[in-house]
Design an enzyme around this catalytic site. Sequence first.
Site, short mmCIF file in Angstrom:
data_model
loop_
_atom_site.label_atom_id
_atom_site.label_comp_id
_atom_site.label_asym_id
_atom_site.label_seq_id
_atom_site.Cartn_x
_atom_site.Cartn_y
_atom_site.Cartn_z
N HIS A 195 4.08 0.09 2.12
CA HIS A 195 4.91 -1.08 1.82
C HIS A 195 5.93 -0.76 0.73
O HIS A 195 7.02 -1.32 0.71
CB HIS A 195 4.03 -2.27 1.45
CG HIS A 195 3.33 -2.83 2.65
ND1 HIS A 195 2.05 -2.50 2.96
CD2 HIS A 195 3.79 -3.63 3.65
CE1 HIS A 195 1.71 -3.10 4.09
NE2 HIS A 195 2.74 -3.79 4.53
N GLU A 439 -1.94 -4.89 15.47
CA GLU A 439 -1.82 -3.83 14.47
C GLU A 439 -3.07 -2.96 14.41
O GLU A 439 -3.13 -1.99 13.65
CB GLU A 439 -1.63 -4.44 13.08
CG GLU A 439 -0.50 -5.43 12.99
CD GLU A 439 -0.34 -6.02 11.61
OE1 GLU A 439 0.37 -5.43 10.81
OE2 GLU A 439 -0.93 -7.08 11.34
N ASP A 463 0.87 -0.37 10.94
CA ASP A 463 -0.59 -0.37 10.83
C ASP A 463 -1.24 0.18 12.09
O ASP A 463 -2.24 0.87 12.02
CB ASP A 463 -1.10 -1.79 10.54
CG ASP A 463 -0.94 -2.12 9.07
OD1 ASP A 463 -1.30 -1.28 8.24
OD2 ASP A 463 -0.42 -3.20 8.75
N CYS A 510 7.73 -5.28 15.50
CA CYS A 510 8.36 -5.48 14.19
C CYS A 510 7.98 -4.39 13.20
O CYS A 510 8.33 -4.47 12.03
CB CYS A 510 8.04 -6.86 13.64
SG CYS A 510 6.27 -7.11 13.40
C1 PEP Z 1 3.27 -3.36 10.67
O1 PEP Z 1 2.11 -3.10 10.33
O2 PEP Z 1 3.91 -2.70 11.51
C2 PEP Z 1 3.98 -4.51 10.07
C3 PEP Z 1 5.14 -4.91 10.50
O3 PEP Z 1 3.38 -5.11 9.01
P1 PEP Z 1 3.41 -4.51 7.52
O4 PEP Z 1 4.28 -3.30 7.50
O5 PEP Z 1 3.90 -5.57 6.61
O6 PEP Z 1 1.97 -4.17 7.29
MG MG Z 2 1.04 -4.54 9.15
#
Ligand code: PEP
Ligand code: MG
Length: 584
Positions: A195, A439, A463, A510
Amino acid sequence: MTVALHGLGVSRGIAVGRAVIFARDDLKVAEYRLADQEIAQELQRYQSALQHVQNHLMTLRQRMAANAPADFVSFIETHLLMLDDPVFVHGPLQTIRDMGCNAEWALKLQRDALIDVFESMDDSYLRARRDDVDYVVTQILRALLNVPARISEAAPGSLDGTVIVAEDLSPADIVVMHEHGIAAIVAESGGSTSHTAILARNLGIPAVFGLRNVQRFLTPNETLIVDGRHGLVVVAPDRSLLAFYEQRRVDERAHSFARSALCDRPSETRDGTKIALMANVDFLDDVRLSKTVGAMGIGLFRTELLFLGRNQIPDEEEQYTVYRQVLASMEGAPVTVRTLDIGADKSMPWYDGTIAGAVNPALSLRGIRWCLREPEIFRAQLRALLRASIAGHLRIMIPMLTCSDEIEQTLELIAEAKAQLQGQNIPFDDNIAIGGMIEIPAAAVIAEVFARKLDFLSIGTNDLIQYTLAADRTDDAVSNLYDPLHPAVLRLIKMTLDAGQTAGIPVSMCGEMAGDVRYTRLLLGLGLREFSMHPALLLEIKETVSTNSLTDLRCQVEPMVISGNRLEIARFVAGTAPGFEHIL
Ligand code: PEP
Ligand code: MG
């Protein structure tokens, strides 16, 4: 001397700035010998640092309330006395003179000698004084290196245009650093879909991670070039290198300006299939950019960022105001708000519950698991969302789903919140689409079951990759295993897309893969029709979408995924995006 260091490029862009070392308490210091003519200046530097720490402690003592606990007062008194002691005053100065060491090194030698003496003492009280020695040494080192104890303590303007060099950084650190106007980040650890890396990208801060022991090659204030695309850090560049990178910066700006002509063009493949390009939004500024580049809506609004880097949880009212603002700004375009996804590398200072003590936070209470354990916090978010829903087109998305139970419990909580609002005559949209994120491999395998209970699915590849391949997304030591092209990952993506199609519900993506132009053709060929990415990447993806024909891609990609030949897949991807041949 100019040195080039190679790491993991996690956020594109080129920046030039002076190095500011932001270290934890165990500061790593450069060790180097001085030329004779530099010694006098180094002695002066050490004395100024001592003076700085003394002034700081004296100010603290003055500011201390009359009723401050006696322990605090004696803590400061002890350290002030130590700063007057010949051990700290004369010892390092002598070492600088005799051995020609730099000040940090001289202080470290003095510290090591002192600690040896303390360790050999029988008296436990005296042995415990080693903590005081460490504290004083750290303060002097910070003053020498010009390192604030915490980034939030940096003086306003002092970090403007600087390159932060750190061991590791949390997402909250990035937010604060951005507010300080830093130019780039270099870190010793961290993966490209952590993140922290995602935030750096989304905030447009060039970043290179995984540069182990980088602090050994640097002295504070040294000029650095950070090339985030190629994962390169140049220490003390000469004039020709600076000119070269300045030209590259100009070229990149010209290129993105040329792409701006695509903003108003429809997003469709060469053979006319419409592809929805949505935006991932972390901050309100991203909403403005999403509209500028012509995003069809917001495919992921990460609400946890409202909760990050602060000491108190935002209440229902504060959340309502933000959600309403985002929905209204998007003027009826869909806004997919993801409910709180905290845990793992997104820990919150205001929460001292189970997350902090988890043996493995990534496999513990995260996302929906955490929300269902903290129903009061979750209820406040759901109420805020429902109340805001009348301002636009809201879709609610549940992160980190593992089993159907979690969907049912969430739907129940939403129904409860609706009933409560109805009882209070508070209006809300009763037709909000509820979706879930895929995920976790288990979720992809039973996506078909989820698809029957939900209105849409969204694939979170960041994830999904880490959990499928058991490779922590934040750990650069396993970044070679964190492979978006692994046939298992591609099959799980395909299974999810197929499940959506069977159930007749949309499936978007996403995760970071959706905004990475290297993978666009592959994903189109797999059947993805809705991509969500940071708005700064959207036009690049649109360009690739519009120059490809879906029929060709489908014929090429499907057999490759069925055969599961990683090399063949990598060759296809490398051929897609010249310059990325290294992924082979
Ligand atoms: C992901 O896991 O691809 C996602 C979009 O969520 P985050 O990156 O916030 O965990
Ligand atoms: Mg995620």
